[in-house]
Design a protein around this motif. Structure first.
Motif, short mmCIF file in Angstrom:
data_model
loop_
_atom_site.label_atom_id
_atom_site.label_comp_id
_atom_site.label_asym_id
_atom_site.label_seq_id
_atom_site.Cartn_x
_atom_site.Cartn_y
_atom_site.Cartn_z
N GLU A 273 0.88 -1.21 0.17
CA GLU A 273 0.08 -0.16 0.15
C GLU A 273 0.88 1.48 0.09
O GLU A 273 0.29 2.29 -0.69
CB GLU A 273 -1.08 -0.13 0.93
CG GLU A 273 -2.15 -1.27 1.35
CD GLU A 273 -2.82 -1.35 2.49
OE1 GLU A 273 -2.86 -0.35 3.06
OE2 GLU A 273 -3.68 -1.99 2.55
N LYS A 274 2.03 1.18 0.66
CA LYS A 274 2.79 2.53 0.68
C LYS A 274 4.23 2.14 0.32
O LYS A 274 4.80 1.22 0.76
CB LYS A 274 2.47 3.27 1.97
CG LYS A 274 3.22 2.50 3.10
CD LYS A 274 2.61 3.30 4.50
CE LYS A 274 2.99 2.38 5.80
NZ LYS A 274 2.89 3.31 7.02
N PRO A 275 5.28 3.22 0.13
CA PRO A 275 6.34 2.69 -0.12
C PRO A 275 7.23 2.80 1.28
O PRO A 275 6.81 3.32 2.15
CB PRO A 275 7.05 4.11 -0.83
CG PRO A 275 5.80 5.21 -0.58
CD PRO A 275 4.71 4.31 -0.41
N PRO A 276 8.43 1.90 1.17
CA PRO A 276 8.91 1.94 2.63
C PRO A 276 9.72 3.19 3.02
O PRO A 276 10.19 4.09 2.40
CB PRO A 276 10.23 0.86 2.18
CG PRO A 276 10.26 1.13 0.83
CD PRO A 276 8.89 1.33 0.36
N ALA A 277 9.46 3.66 4.41
CA ALA A 277 10.31 4.62 4.83
C ALA A 277 11.87 4.44 5.57
O ALA A 277 12.64 5.41 5.65
CB ALA A 277 9.41 5.33 5.78
N THR A 278 12.02 3.24 5.95
CA THR A 278 13.08 2.70 6.44
C THR A 278 13.86 1.99 5.88
O THR A 278 12.83 1.06 5.02
CB THR A 278 13.03 2.28 8.03
OG1 THR A 278 12.36 1.08 7.88
CG2 THR A 278 12.17 3.30 8.74
N TRP A 279 15.16 1.41 5.80
CA TRP A 279 15.92 0.29 5.29
C TRP A 279 15.31 -0.94 5.64
O TRP A 279 15.31 -1.93 4.63
CB TRP A 279 17.49 0.59 5.62
CG TRP A 279 18.12 1.74 5.20
CD1 TRP A 279 18.28 2.85 5.72
CD2 TRP A 279 18.44 1.96 3.64
NE1 TRP A 279 18.90 3.70 4.88
CE2 TRP A 279 19.05 3.38 3.77
CE3 TRP A 279 18.39 1.17 2.59
CZ2 TRP A 279 19.36 3.54 2.17
CZ3 TRP A 279 18.91 1.57 1.40
CH2 TRP A 279 19.13 2.86 1.43
N GLU A 280 14.83 -1.17 6.99
CA GLU A 280 14.13 -2.59 7.11
C GLU A 280 13.01 -2.66 6.23
O GLU A 280 12.78 -3.72 6.00
CB GLU A 280 14.02 -2.47 8.87
CG GLU A 280 13.42 -3.91 9.23
CD GLU A 280 13.19 -4.10 10.76
OE1 GLU A 280 12.56 -4.86 11.15
OE2 GLU A 280 13.55 -2.88 11.32
N GLU A 281 12.21 -1.71 6.26
CA GLU A 281 11.01 -1.61 5.45
C GLU A 281 11.43 -2.00 4.05
O GLU A 281 10.64 -2.71 3.23
CB GLU A 281 9.92 -0.54 5.60
CG GLU A 281 9.37 -0.26 7.01
CD GLU A 281 8.85 0.95 7.18
OE1 GLU A 281 8.79 2.02 6.24
OE2 GLU A 281 8.30 1.34 8.11
#
Length: 681
Positions: free
Chosen positions: A173-181
């Motif tokens: 649904e949304k782009p990742p904001a952290t490297w883990e995501e």
């Protein structure tokens, strides 16, 4: 690897060039002359999807400038791979353009050469004043406290571009904001030949930009406050490892991206092969590659945790292109007039709109053309969460040596080990089959080689092509499965180039030596590779694949017993001499000489003890012969068997190359026709 050695040589070249330039090889401290007031030469950097795009963007503006001033500008667009070396050569030889584009991160290095015009207050006034430019862009124009070596032309920042369709198809649904995501999202998207993230593993500058930002996030810099290199701090090491681990550990970057250096990751993105890229102002390139603006999204590049900002929350370097003038120009007035033209409000809007970049000129940033969702992310990044690369004289060397280190680590991460099973072979081959290169080579019109491969596969499927009493049996389920599995490497798995269907003269070995093909299944190929210019440390040798488990006997067979025998015609008129010649050729001494030359294994026991045959390559072959090889059927019809079944496989490869379906039924039909050509018993 040859690539690594070339990179090391390039680093040394840069180091020497910078040293020479710093010693005053560029030009004197005076400005240039006006001896040639009607012409200028201009080296532009490659900002578009290719060099032709840049020419189409720039030439109309240069024509406009000529119409206004009467000065003809001779344009050359220089690829990024060549630009820095071309500039360094010009600083030492004095044979450069009048005006040129430089990566903003090179400003301090080139400033130290003394070859570029300093932009003091008088020169800035000649182009409209220093306060017209955005502060962050001016921060990457040279060493702080000195007059800038260049003027900002295009501003950029890194962001995360994501493919909306691929995200929707994966239910994201949304782009990742952290490297883990990012890693988690990338794993969801990396399947069926598609990949979560694209990278340019052989693009040294891009490598540096990524690891510089990650180092900031780990609380590290690659230079101390005094300007000394500090590449091995815990934070710097963690940054490089985290970036390369996106391929090595997280498996979200295709191994083939280790070779990318010419924006291929953007092409993959536009073709729905890659779901995300970390890039500077990529929108214009996506448009030229046929994408509509609603097909991608733009989000801030990832951080370790929380929101992007300053310090450990930095998520971009201050990217951009600066414009410089060589001090020894023979048209100094025209050069300044040209810089003024290119940095005027009107031209800044035209050029930055064409390239999808951000004008570093304040007034031009107010134009509605710059007020897009994509550019809003980039503007905010530059204003609030970007950091300038070190403005030190050694910066360009830093990009080269650390960028090369990252390139080599990507190369190591691409494929960890050779495949042991056919399933692994197909999977590895698919990773390697891209950008005009292929995972596996084959000689599809070589009848004997075809026969050897399908004989082994038939063994692995529990079948033989002859019954125990010597009758041909080409259409058993196991034989059909064997032939289909081999041809499917081209027809279904797409890891063999269609052109290999025509190969019959060892062309697959030539492709391997030229880095066009990553793997071949062959007998004692080492000598051929050496004659084609390869060094022995450039290839590895592993047992041929099995269906599962380890090679052995029966269904774990992974080779036929290959070799060359020596025979004597009974009607020879020199029987004693013939026998002596055979004795000579099979003597211990000659066996060592001959088999060493051909990279084969002596069939004479004593000769096998020679150290020449104790190499890693030959050890694999010796062990295969001893433990997991089977002899082809020793029947009178064996040569006919090779011809008719080898031809059937050749015809099936031709079908696969032409895109015709290769089915179990079509394979069985070919083998039935082959069997009908065998003598009846």
């Amino acid at each position: 690897m040859r690539r690594s050695r070339a990179a090391a040589v390039g680093a040394l070249t840069l180091s020497l060039a910078l040293t020479m330039a710093a010693c005053g090889g560029g030009s004197s401290g005076t400005e240039g002359s006006n001896e040639q007031p009607k012409t200028l030469t201009y080296w532009a950097s490659n900002q578009g999807a290719n060099l032709e795009v840049d020419k189409k963007v720039l030439q109309p503006e240069l024509d406009k400038f000529e119409k206004e001033t009467g000065i003809e500008v001779k344009l050359e667009v220089v690829p990024w791979a060549d630009l820095l070396n071309r500039i360094l050569t010009a600083t030492t030889s004095g044979q450069g353009p009048d005006v040129l584009n430089i990566g903003n991160t090179w400003s301090a290095s080139l400033q130290s050469s003394g070859a570029l015009l300093p932009w003091d207050a008088k020169n800035f006034e000649a182009i409209g004043g220093k306060d017209r430019f955005v502060r962050s862009a001016l921060g990457s124009t040279g060493v702080q406290g000195q007059d800038p070596a260049a003027v900002p032309l295009y501003s950029m920042a890194y962001a995360l571009y994501y493919n909306k369709k691929m995200f929707a198809d994966a239910g994201i649904e949304k782009p990742p904001a952290t490297w883990e995501e990012l890693a988690e999202t990338g794993r969801k998207l990396s399947e069926d030949g598609k990949w979560g993230l694209g990278a340019e593993g052989s693009n040294l500058s891009n490598n540096i930009h990524q690891v510089f930002v990650l180092a900031k996030q780990h609380g590290a810099d690659f230079f101390t406050p005094e300007g000394k290199a500090d590449f091995t701090s815990d934070g710097a090491v963690a940054a490089v490892k985290q970036y390369v681990d996106l391929m090595a550990k997280d498996k979200i970057i295709a191994p083939g991206n280790a070779e990318y250096a010419q924006n291929q990751s953007l092409s993959d993105f536009a073709k729905d092969k890659t779901a995300m890229v970390l890039w500077q102002t990529a929108s214009a390139t996506f448009k030229t590659q046929g994408m509509n603006e609603d097909e991608w999204g733009v989000a801030p590049a990832p951080v370790q945790s929380g929101e992007p900002g300053q310090g450990t929350a930095t998520n971009s370097m201050v990217a951009g292109i600066n414009m410089a003038v060589f001090k020894n120009t023979k048209n100094i007035a025209g050069a300044k007039t040209f810089v003024k033209f290119m940095t005027s409000d009107e031209e800044q809007i035209i050029l930055n709109k064409a390239y999808g970049s951000i004008p570093p000129v304040k007034a031009a940033q107010q134009d509605p053309a710059v007020d897009t969702p994509s550019l809003t992310v980039l503007r905010e990044t530059l204003a609030t969460r970007a950091a300038a690369l070190p403005q030190v004289p050694e910066e360009s060397q830093f990009e080269t040596v650390v960028g090369t280190a990252v390139e080599e680590l990507f190369a190591d991460a691409g494929i960890e080990k050779p495949p042991a099973t056919w399933e692994e072979l197909a999977e590895t081959g698919r990773k390697l089959s891209e950008a005009g290169k292929w995972g596996l080579g084959a000689d599809g019109s070589n009848l004997s080689n075809n026969l050897h491969q399908v004989f082994v596969l038939a063994k692995q499927h529990g079948a033989d092509f002859f019954t125990p009493d010597g009758k041909s049996d080409f259409t058993s389920d196991g034989a059909v499965a064997a032939v289909k599995q081999y041809v499917d490497l081209m027809a279904k798995d797409k890891i063999i180039a269609p052109g290999n269907a025509e190969y019959a003269q060892n062309q697959s070995l030539s492709d391997f030596a030229k880095d066009k093909t990553a793997m071949v299944l062959w007998q004692t190929a080492s000598a051929t590779f050496k004659t084609q210019g390869m060094n022995e440390d450039e290839w590895g040798v592993a047992p041929a694949p099995v269906q599962s488990g380890e090679p052995g006997q029966g269904t774990a067979t992974n080779s036929m017993v290959a070799g060359i025998n020596m025979a004597v015609f009974k009607n020879t008129k020199n029987i004693d001499g013939a026998k002596k010649f055979v004795k000579f050729m099979t003597s211990d001494e000659e066996q060592i000489i001959l088999n060493k030359a051909y990279g084969s294994i002596p069939p004479v026991k004593a000769a096998q003890q020679d150290p020449a045959f104790d190499t890693p390559s030959l050890t694999v072959l010796r062990e295969t012969l001893a433990t997991s090889a089977a002899a082809l059927p020793q029947v009178p019809e064996e040569s006919q068997f090779e011809t008719v079944v080898g031809t059937a496989v050749k015809e099936l490869f031709a079908d696969a190359a032409a895109g015709r379906p290769v089915t179990t039924e079509s394979v069985r039909d070919k083998l039935e026709k082959a069997q009908q050509q065998m003598p009846k018993k």
